[in-house]
Scaffold this motif. Structure first.
Motif, PDB file in Angstrom:
ATOM      1  N   ARG A  39      -9.211   3.129   3.155  1.00 42.74           N
ATOM      2  CA  ARG A  39      -9.725   1.761   3.195  1.00 42.74           C
ATOM      3  C   ARG A  39     -10.789   1.626   4.284  1.00 42.74           C
ATOM      4  N   LEU A  47       0.812  -1.213   0.000  1.00 46.18           N
ATOM      5  CA  LEU A  47       0.000   0.000   0.000  1.00 46.18           C
ATOM      6  C   LEU A  47       0.851   1.272   0.000  1.00 46.18           C
ATOM      7  N   ALA A  82      -6.581   0.811   7.821  1.00 40.27           N
ATOM      8  CA  ALA A  82      -6.681   2.268   7.873  1.00 40.27           C
ATOM      9  C   ALA A  82      -6.277   2.796   9.245  1.00 40.27           C
ATOM     10  N   GLY A 122     -10.213  -3.746   6.232  1.00 45.14           N
ATOM     11  CA  GLY A 122      -9.942  -2.410   5.695  1.00 45.14           C
ATOM     12  C   GLY A 122      -9.894  -1.363   6.781  1.00 45.14           C
ATOM     13  N   GLU A 146     -13.758  -8.236   4.931  1.00 43.13           N
ATOM     14  CA  GLU A 146     -13.075  -7.211   4.140  1.00 43.13           C
ATOM     15  C   GLU A 146     -13.296  -5.822   4.724  1.00 43.13           C
ATOM     16  N   GLU A 204      -4.558   7.041   0.602  1.00 40.80           N
ATOM     17  CA  GLU A 204      -5.320   5.944   0.009  1.00 40.80           C
ATOM     18  C   GLU A 204      -5.462   4.782   0.999  1.00 40.80           C
ATOM     19  N   ALA A 205      -4.412   4.545   1.789  1.00 44.32           N
ATOM     20  CA  ALA A 205      -4.491   3.492   2.803  1.00 44.32           C
ATOM     21  C   ALA A 205      -5.509   3.857   3.879  1.00 44.32           C
TER      22      ALA A 205
END
Length: 448
Positions: free
Chosen positions: A310, A96, A366, A362, A358, A306-307
């Motif tokens: 999540r 990531l 994050a 995520g 998921e 972007e991470a």
């Protein structure tokens, strides 16, 4: 993966100095002469003092955690939590954030005598509240060796000064989840960091509110990045530190959010005079401009943002997926009763096991990205034509060319069982900030 044949014994403890610590690990810097350890730091696991028994393996990982991460790495194969943390960084965070910005580290063997010596030798350097909470886990047989990002690994050249900044960026975006409660709508417009400041002030964890807003740092605008760094310098708390030649010269000492090593701009200006070739009174400004330009030019925060994204449902949505994962009745829905919001959450409880996993995975990824630190290190580059493996940046005002590197550190895997804690803390933060808004502006408090 280990370093075969290497074992740190009791007599080696003298070559390691206290660098700092977090909730889980103590970090030591190396001052000896062994090429194996020069330019490295050692992360040693701690254990809570109130825990009656502690182990070295991964038995504290739940069955649900093993299911959660099975597609990324196998927790059952890990000899220690260090192994699990390293695999998490290697298999989850590096893809990531980029291998050029993350070092997963390697495991080295340590003796009990070494760990006992570390515990004894650095006891007086540790913040009192950290000492009261945890101690070195002397039952570990290994520690994590990673690059020391406040120095350059191709040799520590004492004649060439280096300066590094450590920043805790925090949350760089606002939630847009449709699962936010109506009374929590302010989360869509106020950064989590700024709201959390109100709660910290209320609890006496800080004597004043930070001027920093992470939304400025992540904005992609050089002007707003500069504003963020100036705010961090003005109110560093424990989110901004500066190192000169490996030594802390400015920022939080680790024991509290208001302690700093340098008490005035003038003292800081004197400290960095050998690195920033500007007039006294201008060096701090030029240094912050250098850091701003490096952040802007490198784009290093883009991957981090972007991470963080999540977490696309916010904790107010992810908490429901969590109860799906652990196969327990949702306490949040039980507290809500049969109302419109509870009806909205029913769609989350209809998700498949894979979909719930998921969402939770995520969120936890994050959470790591929202709580890590970023190290940016600079050293003057004397020869313009010299070949370098680092990025370079020109400080126009002083006509100095610097090479620099940017790394993320403290990428700890967050425990699944903390999901309830995250939810409860989130609600406390919103309620406290809402009450503050009511007191200051007279707005109706929808949280009561």
């Amino acid at each position: 993966m280990g370093m075969e044949g290497i074992l740190l014994e009791e007599e080696d403890a003298k070559d390691w100095v206290y660098r700092g610590e977090g909730a889980v690990n103590i970090v030591l810097g190396y001052i000896g002469s062994s090429p194996t350890f020069v330019g490295k730091v050692l992360r040693i696991q701690k254990v809570p003092k109130f825990k009656e028994k502690y182990t070295v393996g991964t038995s504290d990982f739940s069955v649900h955690e093993k299911i959660l991460w099975k597609d990324s790495f196998d927790l059952d194969t890990c000899r220690s939590r260090d192994d699990a943390e390293r695999l998490y960084v290697q298999n989850v965070m590096i893809p990531l954030l980029g291998s050029e910005h993350v070092d997963a580290g390697v495991r080295v063997s340590v003796s009990r005598g070494f760990l006992e010596a570390i515990e004894k030798d650095h006891l007086c350097e540790r913040p009192c509240w950290r000492v009261d909470a945890a101690k070195v886990n002397i039952l570990c047989d290994s520690a994590l060796l990673i690059s020391d990002h406040i120095v350059f690994p191709d040799g520590i050249r004492k004649e060439v000064p280096s300066i590094s900044v450590e920043i805790k960026p925090k949350w760089g975006c606002l939630p847009c989840s449709r699962f936010l409660a109506e009374g929590n709508a302010l989360k869509r417009t106020i950064s989590r960091f700024q709201m959390h400041q109100a709660l910290k002030l209320h609890r006496g964890e800080t004597s004043g509110v930070s001027e920093y807003d992470p939304l400025d740092l992540f904005s992609g605008s050089i002007e707003r990045i500069s504003t963020a760094l100036k705010s961090l310098f003005t109110t560093p708390q424990n989110n901004f530190r500066v190192f000169l030649n490996g030594n802390l010269i400015f920022g939080g000492l680790g024991g509290g959010t208001d302690d700093t090593t340098v008490k005035s701009n003038e003292a800081f200006e004197d400290k960095i005079g050998d690195v920033i070739q500007a007039e006294r009174g201008q060096r701090k400004t030029e240094f912050l401009d250098l850091v701003s330009e490096a952040i802007f030019q490198s784009g290093v925060l883009n991957h981090l943002l972007e991470a963080q994204k999540r977490d696309f449902l916010d904790i107010e949505g992810a908490i429901h997926a969590y109860y799906n994962v652990i196969s327990q009745p949702c306490r949040v829905c039980q507290d809500l009763g049969d109302n419109e919001l509870s009806q909205r959450y029913s769609s989350l409880h209809s998700l498949s096991s894979e979909e719930s996993i998921e969402i939770v995975k995520g969120f936890l990824i994050a959470a790591t990205a929202k709580d890590l630190s970023m190290m940016i290190s600079f050293r003057p580059r004397e020869e313009v034509d010299q070949v370098s493996s680092y990025n370079t940046i020109l400080l126009h005002s002083t006509n100095q060319l610097f090479e620099y590197k940017a790394y993320f550190i403290d990428l700890d895997m967050k425990p699944l069982k903390k999901m309830e804690y995250y939810y409860e803390l989130d609600q406390k933060i919103v309620r406290c900030y809402s009450r503050l808004e009511t007191a200051v502006h007279g707005f109706p408090d929808s949280q009561e």
